[in-house]
Design a protein around this motif. Structure first.
Motif, PDB file in Angstrom:
ATOM      1  N   ASN A 294       0.825  -1.222   0.000  1.00  0.00           N
ATOM      2  CA  ASN A 294       0.000   0.000   0.000  1.00  0.00           C
ATOM      3  C   ASN A 294       0.856   1.268   0.000  1.00  0.00           C
ATOM      4  O   ASN A 294       0.572   2.222  -0.716  1.00  0.00           O
ATOM      5  CB  ASN A 294      -0.920   0.013   1.223  1.00  0.00           C
ATOM      6  CG  ASN A 294      -1.986  -1.079   1.139  1.00  0.00           C
ATOM      7  OD1 ASN A 294      -2.459  -1.396   0.047  1.00  0.00           O
ATOM      8  ND2 ASN A 294      -2.321  -1.675   2.268  1.00  0.00           N
ATOM      9  N   TYR A 295       1.915   1.260   0.772  1.00  0.00           N
ATOM     10  CA  TYR A 295       2.778   2.458   0.796  1.00  0.00           C
ATOM     11  C   TYR A 295       3.452   2.638  -0.567  1.00  0.00           C
ATOM     12  O   TYR A 295       3.510   3.729  -1.120  1.00  0.00           O
ATOM     13  CB  TYR A 295       3.854   2.312   1.885  1.00  0.00           C
ATOM     14  CG  TYR A 295       3.326   2.298   3.299  1.00  0.00           C
ATOM     15  CD1 TYR A 295       3.875   1.472   4.268  1.00  0.00           C
ATOM     16  CD2 TYR A 295       2.262   3.125   3.684  1.00  0.00           C
ATOM     17  CE1 TYR A 295       3.391   1.455   5.572  1.00  0.00           C
ATOM     18  CE2 TYR A 295       1.771   3.125   4.990  1.00  0.00           C
ATOM     19  CZ  TYR A 295       2.343   2.275   5.917  1.00  0.00           C
ATOM     20  OH  TYR A 295       1.859   2.265   7.216  1.00  0.00           O
ATOM     21  N   LEU A 296       3.954   1.537  -1.138  1.00  0.00           N
ATOM     22  CA  LEU A 296       4.661   1.642  -2.422  1.00  0.00           C
ATOM     23  C   LEU A 296       3.692   2.046  -3.533  1.00  0.00           C
ATOM     24  O   LEU A 296       4.050   2.825  -4.433  1.00  0.00           O
ATOM     25  CB  LEU A 296       5.369   0.326  -2.754  1.00  0.00           C
ATOM     26  CG  LEU A 296       6.210   0.313  -4.029  1.00  0.00           C
ATOM     27  CD1 LEU A 296       7.234   1.452  -4.043  1.00  0.00           C
ATOM     28  CD2 LEU A 296       6.936  -1.034  -4.191  1.00  0.00           C
ATOM     29  N   ALA A 297       2.437   1.592  -3.449  1.00  0.00           N
ATOM     30  CA  ALA A 297       1.439   1.970  -4.464  1.00  0.00           C
ATOM     31  C   ALA A 297       1.256   3.482  -4.497  1.00  0.00           C
ATOM     32  O   ALA A 297       1.122   4.094  -5.571  1.00  0.00           O
ATOM     33  CB  ALA A 297       0.107   1.275  -4.181  1.00  0.00           C
ATOM     34  N   LYS A 298       1.295   4.107  -3.324  1.00  0.00           N
ATOM     35  CA  LYS A 298       1.190   5.576  -3.272  1.00  0.00           C
ATOM     36  C   LYS A 298       2.413   6.206  -3.929  1.00  0.00           C
ATOM     37  O   LYS A 298       2.293   7.111  -4.760  1.00  0.00           O
ATOM     38  CB  LYS A 298       1.096   6.056  -1.814  1.00  0.00           C
ATOM     39  CG  LYS A 298      -0.230   5.775  -1.160  1.00  0.00           C
ATOM     40  CD  LYS A 298      -0.246   6.214   0.300  1.00  0.00           C
ATOM     41  CE  LYS A 298      -0.631   7.664   0.469  1.00  0.00           C
ATOM     42  NZ  LYS A 298      -0.909   8.007   1.891  1.00  0.00           N
ATOM     43  N   ALA A 299       3.595   5.710  -3.584  1.00  0.00           N
ATOM     44  CA  ALA A 299       4.831   6.318  -4.094  1.00  0.00           C
ATOM     45  C   ALA A 299       4.917   6.189  -5.614  1.00  0.00           C
ATOM     46  O   ALA A 299       5.259   7.148  -6.319  1.00  0.00           O
ATOM     47  CB  ALA A 299       6.040   5.658  -3.430  1.00  0.00           C
ATOM     48  N   ILE A 300       4.543   5.034  -6.159  1.00  0.00           N
ATOM     49  CA  ILE A 300       4.661   4.874  -7.630  1.00  0.00           C
ATOM     50  C   ILE A 300       3.575   5.687  -8.341  1.00  0.00           C
ATOM     51  O   ILE A 300       3.800   6.219  -9.429  1.00  0.00           O
ATOM     52  CB  ILE A 300       4.603   3.401  -8.061  1.00  0.00           C
ATOM     53  CG1 ILE A 300       3.323   2.708  -7.594  1.00  0.00           C
ATOM     54  CG2 ILE A 300       5.835   2.643  -7.637  1.00  0.00           C
ATOM     55  CD1 ILE A 300       3.182   1.278  -8.107  1.00  0.00           C
ATOM     56  N   THR A 301       2.420   5.845  -7.728  1.00  0.00           N
ATOM     57  CA  THR A 301       1.375   6.673  -8.352  1.00  0.00           C
ATOM     58  C   THR A 301       1.867   8.114  -8.466  1.00  0.00           C
ATOM     59  O   THR A 301       1.782   8.732  -9.536  1.00  0.00           O
ATOM     60  CB  THR A 301       0.081   6.610  -7.525  1.00  0.00           C
ATOM     61  OG1 THR A 301      -0.366   5.257  -7.436  1.00  0.00           O
ATOM     62  CG2 THR A 301      -1.022   7.459  -8.163  1.00  0.00           C
ATOM     63  N   VAL A 302       2.453   8.615  -7.382  1.00  0.00           N
ATOM     64  CA  VAL A 302       2.964   9.993  -7.377  1.00  0.00           C
ATOM     65  C   VAL A 302       4.078  10.138  -8.408  1.00  0.00           C
ATOM     66  O   VAL A 302       4.033  11.016  -9.278  1.00  0.00           O
ATOM     67  CB  VAL A 302       3.486  10.360  -5.973  1.00  0.00           C
ATOM     68  CG1 VAL A 302       4.200  11.714  -5.999  1.00  0.00           C
ATOM     69  CG2 VAL A 302       2.341  10.369  -4.959  1.00  0.00           C
ATOM     70  N   ASP A 610      -7.392  11.309  -4.795  1.00  0.00           N
ATOM     71  CA  ASP A 610      -6.475  12.389  -4.426  1.00  0.00           C
ATOM     72  C   ASP A 610      -6.470  12.641  -2.922  1.00  0.00           C
ATOM     73  O   ASP A 610      -5.422  12.920  -2.344  1.00  0.00           O
ATOM     74  CB  ASP A 610      -6.877  13.691  -5.152  1.00  0.00           C
ATOM     75  CG  ASP A 610      -6.575  13.612  -6.649  1.00  0.00           C
ATOM     76  OD1 ASP A 610      -7.051  14.487  -7.394  1.00  0.00           O
ATOM     77  OD2 ASP A 610      -5.887  12.654  -7.070  1.00  0.00           O
ATOM     78  N   GLU A 611      -7.652  12.533  -2.297  1.00  0.00           N
ATOM     79  CA  GLU A 611      -7.724  12.823  -0.846  1.00  0.00           C
ATOM     80  C   GLU A 611      -6.840  11.849  -0.061  1.00  0.00           C
ATOM     81  O   GLU A 611      -6.347  12.193   0.997  1.00  0.00           O
ATOM     82  CB  GLU A 611      -9.161  12.699  -0.345  1.00  0.00           C
ATOM     83  CG  GLU A 611     -10.093  13.804  -0.820  1.00  0.00           C
ATOM     84  CD  GLU A 611     -10.644  13.536  -2.207  1.00  0.00           C
ATOM     85  OE1 GLU A 611     -10.233  12.516  -2.808  1.00  0.00           O
ATOM     86  OE2 GLU A 611     -11.421  14.344  -2.710  1.00  0.00           O
ATOM     87  N   LEU A 612      -6.669  10.652  -0.578  1.00  0.00           N
ATOM     88  CA  LEU A 612      -5.844   9.678   0.155  1.00  0.00           C
ATOM     89  C   LEU A 612      -4.406   9.722  -0.314  1.00  0.00           C
ATOM     90  O   LEU A 612      -3.492   9.416   0.428  1.00  0.00           O
ATOM     91  CB  LEU A 612      -6.411   8.263  -0.045  1.00  0.00           C
ATOM     92  CG  LEU A 612      -7.849   8.088   0.414  1.00  0.00           C
ATOM     93  CD1 LEU A 612      -8.301   6.653   0.249  1.00  0.00           C
ATOM     94  CD2 LEU A 612      -8.022   8.525   1.860  1.00  0.00           C
ATOM     95  N   LEU A 613      -4.199  10.115  -1.549  1.00  0.00           N
ATOM     96  CA  LEU A 613      -2.830  10.211  -2.066  1.00  0.00           C
ATOM     97  C   LEU A 613      -2.123  11.401  -1.409  1.00  0.00           C
ATOM     98  O   LEU A 613      -0.940  11.366  -1.119  1.00  0.00           O
ATOM     99  CB  LEU A 613      -2.871  10.376  -3.583  1.00  0.00           C
ATOM    100  CG  LEU A 613      -1.611  10.073  -4.364  1.00  0.00           C
ATOM    101  CD1 LEU A 613      -1.157   8.631  -4.152  1.00  0.00           C
ATOM    102  CD2 LEU A 613      -1.833  10.323  -5.847  1.00  0.00           C
ATOM    103  N   GLN A 614      -2.853  12.451  -1.181  1.00  0.00           N
ATOM    104  CA  GLN A 614      -2.363  13.654  -0.484  1.00  0.00           C
ATOM    105  C   GLN A 614      -1.026  14.123  -1.058  1.00  0.00           C
ATOM    106  O   GLN A 614      -0.053  14.302  -0.330  1.00  0.00           O
ATOM    107  CB  GLN A 614      -2.212  13.348   1.006  1.00  0.00           C
ATOM    108  CG  GLN A 614      -3.540  13.104   1.697  1.00  0.00           C
ATOM    109  CD  GLN A 614      -3.384  12.987   3.204  1.00  0.00           C
ATOM    110  OE1 GLN A 614      -2.578  12.206   3.681  1.00  0.00           O
ATOM    111  NE2 GLN A 614      -4.135  13.776   3.928  1.00  0.00           N
TER     112      GLN A 614
END
Ligand SMILES: CC(C)(COP(=O)(O)OP(=O)(O)OC[C@H]1O[C@@H](n2cnc3c(N)ncnc32)[C@H](O)[C@@H]1OP(=O)(O)O)[C@@H](O)C(=O)NCCC(=O)NCCSC(=O)CCCC(=O)O
Ligand SMILES: Cc1cc2nc3c(=O)[nH]c(=O)nc-3n(C[C@H](O)[C@H](O)[C@H](O)COP(=O)(O)OP(=O)(O)OC[C@H]3O[C@@H](n4cnc5c(N)ncnc54)[C@H](O)[C@@H]3O)c2cc1C
Length: 658
Positions: A294-302, A610-614
């Motif tokens: 879950n953490y890496l999914a955020k980083a790669i999306t950004v 977006d609200e969760l990606l922040q």
């Protein structure tokens, strides 16, 4: 949001995606129903959008304000969750999705104050409390009328659980345990386990439920010294604390007695298996593998969306500046991180399934595969968290100066991933645990049946087995299996030689420990690549052809990436040649080229709103520069044109008056 608001490059990227993104979202969520469930949780949460995501950003709050603000948000979120979670439903999936998933980290980029209650206290309680105790406390814990923590680690000990100093001495006269912290180093630090004494004998580590504070006033109860341990590198919305006990008395029935017991007269009844006390840590390690995804999914999306929007430098004189995602070095950083995220997603699912199968066996008294489960949970927790923090850091570096901004959410995400390399077991120590299991397995390879995750050791060590290096995914997996087997066997030989020369078993272990860790890592890498290949190949059979093709490319990219990363091992232990390496390198670059057009589609499929990606860099619309400026203007230093420090300090200094 109108199409006009979306960055043109992102529109183009999404138009050239060759597969159906929604189909991949369903796959990543575990099916369409799970996607709809997740979106319903998000919808419910977004009814409180302003309360949860408005206001001063965390990074401009004090340590105390940050804690108080995250508590405010957590009670809003979990009040909403109570509506979604059916009464008495002990399935913690919703809670875990809220916490360890992107939702959990969204309460604050610094974690959730309820995290430990659901990720540690509840699972420990459910695995260690007997029926009576579950009846008394479980419902109250589930609806948060009591909030628990997990106080095992002490100031002086975290890894070496048998070294914990807090004592729980049974007093048969009053049928109570007396909890005591005999030394400063015995203070619980980070906040459950204590050394249990009964009838003058120490029975080792056991779990107790201890009320720390008064239910009305919240004041610490008599004999309990409690506090917060201070500012951490991250997770500062989680108030990790310390607890000291000064002869605090708790009822006998506050010892969690599902396994071991103490009877009213002080008689100690052993657990059927002493290792069951450690069960909760195995469970939490399984959850942590999901967290790392879950953490890496955020980083790669950004990083991927930003790399599609950011134009920098000309490849050819006179040409327009290129999207940085077109630079192969950028693809090397980002596409491998995407492949790593997918690989760990498949391994998290495998580990969860394995945990459930073996946990059922444990409940039936069959402990045959406990050692394998412990070894698998240890190495997968270690490798998933190491990879997640490594790839997250590569994503941050891929975003240049803006990746260094907290508003990008890459630094806070890195702080979350790197913490998980330490908690729930330091990664080095956990890989040594896996190595311990592998050496034991190797010594019994011809006499004892092999459990599934180590079957390959027999295959690749059978006399007459020959293997010529192949540059295929299967060939690379076989190569890693041979590397693992040869490292394990050489550790056994090395230790035997040292012990034969008069060295103690313990000193021989310590002397060889670097190679033991390396053997544990190679074993895990072989499992991760083979699980990604086998489980994804099965899944691809029910995928549309375009999606299956991209998944196959990710599997191959992941295998080739790690083959190139671990060339030293492959050159030492397999027949790979220089010519093979040249071919591997060009295949690697070809795969980057093939996957490049689908990069944005692949991360869009994680469907992180977006609200969760922040993130000022990763929003769906790609309006990075407007968002960077919006976030900058939130800095309190921009509230006035001249900060008071000019008149107080700088001006007198510049005028030579100080
Ligand atoms: C490193 C060890 C495993 C060593 O323990 P030990 O008693 O010295 O064990 P040993 O002599 O090496 O081996 C004895 C035996 O115990 C087995 N064993 C050890 N741990 C487990 C387990 N979890 N499940 C099942 N079996 C386990 C080992 O495999 C050994 O078995 P064997 O004798 O080889 O058959 C242990 O001390 C340990 O697990 N340390 C890590 C402590 C830890 O994980 N703390 C977590 C605190 S809570 C936390 O951090 C919360 C974070 C959550 C969050 O913030 O999200
Ligand atoms: C963010 C965060 C949250 C936490 N939350 C909790 C919590 O809620 N409850 C709780 O009980 N604990 C918690 N912890 C504590 C955590 O579980 C311990 O920090 C962890 O188990 C590591 O133990 P340690 O801190 O004693 O490190 P140490 O074991 O002292 O590690 C220091 C070094 O010693 C090495 N080392 C130690 N033993 C060996 C060995 N046998 N062989 C080789 N090398 C060794 C390690 O590899 C490491 O390099 C948390 C920690 C963090 C960072």
């Amino acid at each position: 949001m109108g199409i006009g608001d979306i960055n043109k490059d992102l529109i183009r990227e999404r138009a050239k995606c060759t597969f159906n993104v929604t189909e991949l979202t369903y796959f990543l969520d575990g099916g369409k129903d799970k996607t709809l469930e997740r979106k319903e949780r998000e919808r419910v949460m977004l009814t409180k959008r302003e309360e949860l995501f408005g206001g001063t950003p965390d990074e401009y709050l004090s340590h105390k304000e940050k804690y108080e603000n995250s508590m405010r948000k957590a009670v809003i979120l979990f009040s909403l969750l109570r509506k979604v979670q059916k009464e008495n439903n002990t399935d913690l999936t919703n809670y875990r999705n809220l916490l360890s998933g992107v939702l959990g980290a969204s309460i604050s980029q610094d974690g959730s104050p309820f995290g430990l209650h659901y990720i540690m206290f509840m699972p420990v309680f459910m695995s260690q409390a007997d029926e009576e105790q579950q009846k008394k406390w479980l419902h109250r814990a589930l609806n948060c009328s009591i909030i628990g923590s997990y106080a095992q680690t002490e100031l002086g000990h975290g890894t070496f659980i048998r070294g914990l100093e807090t004592t729980a001495t049974y007093d048969p006269a009053t049928q109570e345990f007396v909890l005591h912290s005999p030394t400063l180093t015995s203070y619980k630090w980070w906040p459950g386990g204590s050394q249990l004494y009964s009838k003058g004998e120490c029975h080792g580590i056991h779990s107790f439920i201890v009320q720390v504070r008064d239910e009305d006033t919240h004041m610490p109860l008599p004999g309990i010294k409690v506090g917060e341990i201070g500012v951490k590198m991250g997770l500062n919305a989680v108030n990790n604390g310390f607890i000291g006990f000064d002869n605090v008395r708790i009822p006998r029935t506050n010892m969690l007695m599902k396994h071991a017991k103490v009877l009213e007269d002080g008689t100690y009844v052993k657990s059927k298996n002493s290792k069951l006390i450690y069960g909760a840590m195995v469970f939490v390690r399984v959850v942590i593998v999901f967290d790392s995804v879950n953490y890496l999914a955020k980083a790669i999306t950004v990083a991927t969306r930003y790399s599609a929007v950011r134009r920098q430098s000309q490849l050819k004189e006179g040409e327009p500046e290129r999207q940085i995602l077109d630079y192969v070095t950028q693809q090397d950083k980002i596409l491998t991180a995407i492949a790593g995220c997918f690989a760990m997603k498949m391994n998290a699912r495998m580990l969860w399934d394995t945990f459930n199968v073996i946990n059922d066996q444990l409940h039936k008294g069959n402990f045959e595969r406990l050692g394998e489960l412990h070894a698998l949970a240890c190495c997968l927790k270690a490798i998933s968290t190491t990879d997640s923090s490594m790839f997250t850091e590569r994503c941050r570096l891929a975003c240049g100066g803006h990746g260094y901004m907290v508003s990008s959410n890459l630094p806070p995400t890195y702080a979350l991933t790197t913490a998980s390399c330490t908690y729930e077991g330091d990664n080095t120590v956990l890989l040594l645990q896996t190595a311990r299991f592998l050496l034991k397995t190797w010594r019994q390879i011809d006499t004892a049946p092999l459990t599934p995750t180590v079957q390959y050791l027999k295959t690749v060590s059978t006399p007459g087995y020959s293997y010529k290096w192949e540059n295929s995914v299967e060939g690379i997996i076989r190569g890693f299996q041979i590397v693992s087997m040869k490292k394990i066997s050489s550790c056994v030989d090395l230790m035997t030689t040292k012990i034969m020369s008069g060295m103690s078993q313990e000193d021989a272990w310590n002397t060889v420990s670097i190679q033991l860790v390396s053997a544990g890592e190679s074993h895990c890498r072989a499992i991760v690549i083979s699980t990604f290949h086998e489980d994804m190949s099965k899944a691809m059979r029910s995928m549309s052809e375009p999606l299956a093709e991209v998944m196959g490319q990710l599997v191959e990219l992941y295998a080739v990436f790690w083959a190139l990363e671990r060339l030293g091992d492959l050159l030492e232990f397999t027949s790979i040649s220089g010519a093979d390496v040249v071919k591997l390198r060009s295949r690697y670059e070809e795969l980057l080229r093939k996957i490049r057009p689908n990069a944005v589609g692949l991360v869009d499929a994680f469907d992180i709103i977006d609200e969760l990606l922040q993130s000022s860099l990763g929003a769906y619309d790609g309006r990075v520069y407007e968002r960077l400026m919006e976030e900058a203007l939130k800095s309190p230093l921009n509230a006035e044109p001249v900060n008071q420090s000019f008149h107080k300090y700088l001006k007198p200094f510049m005028q030579g008056k100080l």
